[in-house]
Design an enzyme around this catalytic site. Structure first.
Site, PDB file in Angstrom:
ATOM      1  CB  ILE A 106      -0.825  -0.015   1.059  1.00  0.00           C
ATOM      2  CG1 ILE A 106      -0.235  -0.159   2.569  1.00  0.00           C
ATOM      3  CG2 ILE A 106      -2.221  -1.057   0.984  1.00  0.00           C
ATOM      4  CD1 ILE A 106      -0.929   0.105   3.733  1.00  0.00           C
TER       5      ILE A 106
ATOM      6  N   GLY B 100       8.070   3.751   1.646  1.00  0.00           N
ATOM      7  CA  GLY B 100       8.710   4.836   2.390  1.00  0.00           C
ATOM      8  C   GLY B 100      10.090   4.725   2.175  1.00  0.00           C
ATOM      9  N   GLY B 101      10.899   5.466   2.664  1.00  0.00           N
ATOM     10  CA  GLY B 101      12.420   5.560   2.737  1.00  0.00           C
ATOM     11  C   GLY B 101      13.113   4.560   2.825  1.00  0.00           C
TER      12      GLY B 101
ATOM     13  CB  VAL C  87       3.735   0.422   4.134  1.00  0.00           C
ATOM     14  CG1 VAL C  87       2.754   0.244   5.143  1.00  0.00           C
ATOM     15  CG2 VAL C  87       4.852   1.458   4.649  1.00  0.00           C
TER      16      VAL C  87
ATOM     17  CE  LYS D  84       9.350   2.022   6.989  1.00  0.00           C
ATOM     18  NZ  LYS D  84       9.749   3.587   7.469  1.00  0.00           N
TER      19      LYS D  84
ATOM     20  CG  ASP E 250      11.131  12.095   4.506  1.00  0.00           C
ATOM     21  OD1 ASP E 250      11.068  10.995   4.034  1.00  0.00           O
ATOM     22  OD2 ASP E 250      11.101  12.918   3.103  1.00  0.00           O
TER      23      ASP E 250
END
Length: 832
Positions: free
Chosen positions: A539, A542-543, A547, A561, A663
């Site tokens: 879905i 991220g960095g 996820v 995650k 971020d």
């Protein structure tokens, strides 16, 4: 004489006496009393030196009081110099009439406010008056025209308004008049031509309008004239070309029209000439080659046509531009210039900056450009230049910005450019270049942006590019590259944006770093590239991991995650630190607008975070999808902005130690079913020490990072404030505000102020009808705060606590004019 006649004679005599000038005699006591009385009106605390010396008990030492100077007889006060004392108060309590022998009054850099009293006109011997860098407001008193001895008059950086009194033009000895950075408006009085002694006239960054008075051409002793950043219109008066002593003429950011005549060649002392961002047109006259001491010539963002004068910078012709050896800057971009660059320029040994982009220039780059050894920026993009990129450019050891994009260059690119150790930005996109990408470009340790897209490059992507430790943007799309994407790229922590699309690449896509967040668009057009992970339940990315949506046995839906590492023992230290940072940050956080962490674990050699699932997903997905048009109305967007502000404020001020997220982007803000925001992805969060700042490596997402990070890497909470401002503008505009911010952040000589004409209603998301009533007020207020948050200087950005409080206020600022007339410039005040 009758009694009646005697009475009339007496009345006449009394009237005559009353019209005579009042002779004030000063004494040390009357002067001291006036000074002490004024001191007592100033707001404490006062500097100890003033408190101790400015006292009637110290009357005998008046001439030794702090900031006080007496004349050569030591009998009367001649100077008061309080520059930089940080005093707060007004001038209302100062009895000017008790200081008749004052010649200098300097209150620069304080916090004095209120109006400037008309009684200041009593200082008949004043030669120097500096009230700059204060908070004075209201209009200038016309009584200033009584100061006939005045030579220097400074009011810059205040809040003064109204028009300039024509009485100021009756000061026959005035040498310098500086009223820049105020709110003066209206026309400049034609009496300005009476200031025959004037050398320096600074009226910039105000609201002056109308034509530039032709009478300024009478000021033959003028050295520097700055009328920039106003609303002047009409043609540049022909009389200005008679100012043969002038060295600086700044007229940029106005609405001037017409042409630049041949008479500009009369200004043989001219060093700086800047008329950028106006409506000027026509050809540049050949006579500019007579300006032999010219250092800065800026005419960009106008409507100039024709070719660059043949003698402009050409060597070694006797009457050429070779005598302009002091020339440091040339900016002619965004016009319609034609002609050959080969004929127009030669060796300019002191040249630091040249931008000729977005014209119709032809010709080849001469090897002589390698002799411009002081060059730091060279932008010749969007022209019709051809031939090869000369290897002699490798001699430009100071070069930081090299852009030759959108031309017709051919052949291989010189490997010698890999020797440019200072190169920060390198753009050769949209040409006809071929051959392989040189391996030694991996030596470019300072390189931040490399764009080689839309060419004919072939062969493999050099793995050595992975050594470019500062590289954030890499674009090699639309070429004929083959082989694998080097695995060395996955460990490039600086890399933020990649594009390998439309090549002949094959093999596995690297799994680390930026490759975990890149979208499919970065790889499209490479049929033999593959992804080891099934994205069926993914879905978001991220960095430091992907996820996934997961169902627990209890029926609860959570978000998991997963760090994209095959074995937790092999996790690089930086990734492990990121994982621990996220745990440490989130475990103690309790706020309704911050994502909830349920737990974490290490399983089968991999590491996971488990936190609440937020139904609608990322704000970016919602904003740019159908929901952005159908459900994300103005009121909802304002609610989201308020929630984000409170979340960041909580991190900055309510957590101990404070947390900087680092971020903040649309993809790291999630929305629940009621469009309530949740701040997420603390993988780059940094716990700050008590001094509220730390030095670390750059982290964050391209387009949202504060500009200071690219230079100093000094992380403070003001970095989050900047990112928040970008996010808010993106929410209100329905698109990333990068172009708008680039224009606003450009400096005095390099920027364009096109936003000065941009209406707020045209910047806002066009998918929604314009807001009205209280919604309109709230939108204007929110955009104003967002613009303040994106100021270049970190110290000028507001604190998030005050931002959150102001955004949550029940009443917003009243709109002083119709919503449809509000421009971006009025919300920024041209603050840089």
């Amino acid at each position: 004489m009758t009694t009646f006649q005697k009475v009339h004679a007496l009345i006449f005599l009394m009237l005559l006496i009353s019209l005579l000038p009042l002779k004030i005699t000063a004494s040390p006591r009357t002067e001291a009393e006036a000074i002490v009385k004024w001191k007592n009106t100033l707001s404490p605390p006062l500097p100890p030196s003033l408190n101790s010396s400015w006292s009637l008990t110290n009357l005998g030492n008046l001439c030794n009081w702090d900031a006080i100077v007496c004349d050569n007889t030591n009998s009367t006060v001649s100077e008061i110099n309080l520059s930089g004392y940080n005093l707060t108060g007004t001038l209302i309590g100062l009895d000017f009439a008790s200081l008749p022998n004052l010649t200098q009054l300097n209150l620069n850099a304080n916090n004095f406010g209120g109006s400037i009293p008309s009684a200041i006109g009593n200082l008949s011997k004043l030669t120097f008056l500096d009230l700059s860098h204060n908070l004075f407001e209201d209009i200038l008193p016309y009584e200033l025209g009584q100061l006939r001895e005045l030579q220097y008059l400074n009011f810059y950086y205040n809040n003064l308004n109204g028009t300039i009194p024509y009485q100021l033009m009756n000061l026959p000895k005035l040498i310098s008049l500086q009223v820049q950075n105020n709110k003066f408006a209206g026309k400049i009085p034609p009496q300005i031509g009476l200031l025959k002694k004037i050398n320096y006239l600074y009226l910039y960054n105000n609201l002056f309008s109308g034509s530039i008075p032709v009478e300024i051409g009478n000021l033959k002793e003028m050295i520097e004239l700055d009328l920039s950043q106003n609303q002047f219109s009409g043609q540049i008066p022909s009389t200005l070309w008679n100012l043969t002593n002038i060295q600086v003429m700044n007229l940029f950011f106005n609405e001037l029209s017409g042409t630049i005549p041949m008479d500009i060649g009369n200004l043989t002392s001219l060093q700086i000439f800047d008329v950028n961002t106006n409506n000027l047109y026509g050809e540049l006259p050949e006579t500019i080659t007579q300006l032999t001491v010219l250092r800065n010539f800026s005419v960009f963002t106008n409507n100039f046509t024709g070719s660059i004068p043949r003698e402009f910078g050409k060597r070694p012709l006797p009457k050429s531009f070779r005598n302009c050896s002091s020339l440091t800057r040339v900016r002619l971009d965004d016009n319609h210039f034609t002609g050959s660059i080969t004929d127009a320029f030669g060796v300019l040994p002191n040249l630091v900056f040249i931008s000729l982009s977005r014209n119709q220039l032809v010709g080849e780059l001469s090897p002589e450009w390698g002799e411009c050894v002081n060059l730091t920026l060279m932008d010749m993009g969007s022209n019709k230049l051809s031939g090869k990129v000369p290897s002699e450019l490798s001699k430009l050891s100071q070069l930081r910005y090299l852009s030759l994009h959108s031309n017709e260059f051919t052949g291989n690119i010189p490997p010698e450019i890999g020797n440019l150790g200072q190169l920060f930005m390198f753009n050769l996109s949209s040409n006809h270049l071929s051959g392989e990408i040189p391996k030694n470009y991996g030596r470019l340790a300072q390189l931040n942006n490399l764009d080689l897209s839309n060419n004919n490059f072939s062969g493999r992507i050099p793995r050595e590019l992975g050594d470019c430790a500062s590289l954030e943007i890499l674009n090699v799309s639309h070429n004929h590259l083959s082989g694998k994407i080097p695995q060395s790229f996955s460990s490039m922590l600086s890399l933020q944006s990649i594009d390998f699309s439309y090549n002949n690449l094959s093999g596995r896509i690297p799994t680390g770093g930026v490759f975990q967040t890149a979208t499919a668009e970065a790889y499209v057009g490479n049929n033999d590239l593959c992804d080891d992970f099934n994205d069926k339940y993914c879905i978001g990315k991220g960095g430091f991991g992907s996820v996934y949506r997961a169902h627990l046995l209890t029926g609860q839906v959570v978000a998991v995650k997963r760090l994209n590492i095959s074995n937790s023992d092999e996790i690089p230290a930086v990734n492990r630190q990121s994982f621990e940072n996220e745990i440490k940050s989130l475990t103690g956080v309790r706020h309704r607008n911050i994502i909830k962490l349920y737990g974490f674990c290490s399983w089968r050699g991999q590491m996971f975070l488990v936190y609440e699932h937020v139904e609608r997903g990322s704000l970016g997905k919602v904003l740019y999808g159908e929901e952005g048009k159908l459900e994300l109305r103005w009121a909802t967007r304002l609610k989201i902005v308020q929630g984000i502000a409170h979340a960041i404020s909580y991190l900055h001020t309510d957590c101990s130690p404070p947390i900087v997220h680092r971020d903040i982007t649309l993809n790291n803000i999630l929305l629940d079913s009621d469009f309530g925001p949740r701040l997420a992805d603390f993988g780059t969060a940094k716990l700050l020490s008590s001094n509220t700042s730390t030095w670390t490596s750059v982290a964050g997402s391209y387009g949202y990072m504060a500009p200071e990070l690219a230079q100093t890497m000094r992380v403070t909470d003001k970095c989050d404030v900047y990112s928040f401002g970008v996010v808010v503008l993106e929410i209100m505009m329905g698109k990333h505000p990068g172009e708008l911010l680039t224009r606003m952040h450009s400096n005095k000589y390099l920027s364009s102020m096109e936003e000065a004409e941009v209406l707020l209603k045209d910047v806002l998301d066009q998918r929604l009808p314009p807001p009205t009533g209280q919604l309109a007020e709230a939108v204007v207020f929110t955009v104003t705060i967002a613009l303040a948050c994106t100021r270049v200087a970190p110290e000028s950005r507001p604190m998030m606590r005050s931002v959150a409080q102001e955004l949550s206020a029940t009443t917003q600022a009243y709109l002083a004019e119709p919503f449809g007339m509000i421009t971006i410039s009025k919300l920024t005040g041209f603050q840089k």
